[in-house]
Design an enzyme around this catalytic site. Structure first.
Site, short mmCIF file in Angstrom:
data_model
loop_
_atom_site.label_atom_id
_atom_site.label_comp_id
_atom_site.label_asym_id
_atom_site.label_seq_id
_atom_site.Cartn_x
_atom_site.Cartn_y
_atom_site.Cartn_z
N TYR A 74 -34.51 -35.77 9.72
CA TYR A 74 -34.71 -35.49 11.15
C TYR A 74 -33.53 -34.74 11.76
O TYR A 74 -33.72 -33.88 12.63
CB TYR A 74 -34.95 -36.80 11.90
CG TYR A 74 -36.35 -37.37 11.75
CD1 TYR A 74 -37.47 -36.55 11.86
CD2 TYR A 74 -36.54 -38.72 11.50
CE1 TYR A 74 -38.75 -37.06 11.72
CE2 TYR A 74 -37.82 -39.25 11.37
CZ TYR A 74 -38.92 -38.41 11.48
OH TYR A 74 -40.18 -38.92 11.34
N HIS A 110 -40.00 -36.88 15.24
CA HIS A 110 -39.59 -38.28 15.11
C HIS A 110 -40.26 -39.17 16.14
O HIS A 110 -40.59 -40.34 15.86
CB HIS A 110 -38.07 -38.38 15.24
CG HIS A 110 -37.55 -39.78 15.11
ND1 HIS A 110 -37.40 -40.61 16.21
CD2 HIS A 110 -37.16 -40.50 14.04
CE1 HIS A 110 -36.94 -41.78 15.80
NE2 HIS A 110 -36.78 -41.74 14.50
#
Length: 244
Positions: free
Chosen positions: A28, A40
């Site tokens: 991420y 996310h």
């Protein structure tokens, strides 16, 4: 589509020093300034997964380990590939790993697969949070659950109705622990709390692949099987089947 990272540590530490959530956070963080920066926080399917680090064993200087990240979303893989830099160092927990090489590639599905990380399945109502063969024991439920989930994810990804004729896998051979149980447990951090998540690993998952469902199995191979895929569960690799 897939990315393979070869990694090395400059210090020695045990393989359990960081968990899957650390690898997820690394992925991420490399997407922060891209069109995938909000992935996310998405409540829908993430459509990516990653393997366990292999080979197993403690980290030592000069000992190379590999990680494979896969997704049916080619844009996701292309973006991540551009952000991951040769020779960069990133931290997983309190330990840094150096990127030795990065490879981007595609695989075609074969009629047999092997798990590269445990498959996690939701339990039936009243049976806890996650399915275990120890407490539930229903292979029929397990097969039905992973089949229905795979079809639902594929339809969500393509935006088209799809129906699979038969179960996701027609032949399954689990890896059995020394104590005779199939279930394995992995400690993960979910929303700031640590859980031991049960799953199962399989040395053979055989499927009936036809021209009509080949794209579906290619999707499953890169998106992962059942839940917690973006946390590194449900990763599978195609293999040449052997008679057991």
């Amino acid at each position: 589509m897939r990315i393979k990272l070869d990694l090395e540590s400059e210090e020695s530490f045990p393989e359990w020093a960081f968990g899957k959530h650390a690898i997820q956070s690394m992925i991420y963080s490399h997407l922060d300034s891209t069109e995938y920066r909000k992935l996310h926080d998405s409540k829908s399917f993430k459509f990516f997964t990653f393997s366990d680090l292999y080979p197993r064993g403690h980290f030592k200087p000069g000992v190379r380990k590999s990680l494979i990240i896969s997704s049916p979303d080619e844009g996701f893989i292309e973006t991540l590939y551009e952000k991951l830099l040769p020779d960069e160092r990133f931290y997983l927990g309190n330990h840094s790993l150096r990127v030795i090489s990065i490879k981007k590639f595609r695989l075609r599905p074969r009629k047999a697969f092997i798990t590269g990380s445990p498959i996690v399945v939701n339990a039936r109502p009243g049976m806890g949070r996650f399915f275990t063969f120890h407490h539930d024991g229903s292979l029929d439920y397990f097969i039905r659950a992973i089949t229905e989930n795979a079809v639902r994810k594929y339809s969500s990804f393509t935006g088209e109705y799809f129906q699979l004729e038969g179960p996701l896998f027609t032949r399954m051979i689990p890896r059995v622990r020394k104590d005779g149980w199939v279930d394995v447990y992995v400690r993960v951090n979910i929303r700031g709390k640590y859980f031991d998540v049960p799953g199962s690993t399989w040395k053979l998952l055989e499927a009936k692949i036809t021209p009509d469902n080949r794209d579906f199995y290619a999707f499953v191979m890169d998106a992962g099987v059942w839940i917690l895929n973006s946390l590194g569960f449900g990763f599978i690799n195609p293999i040449r089947p052997t008679r057991a």
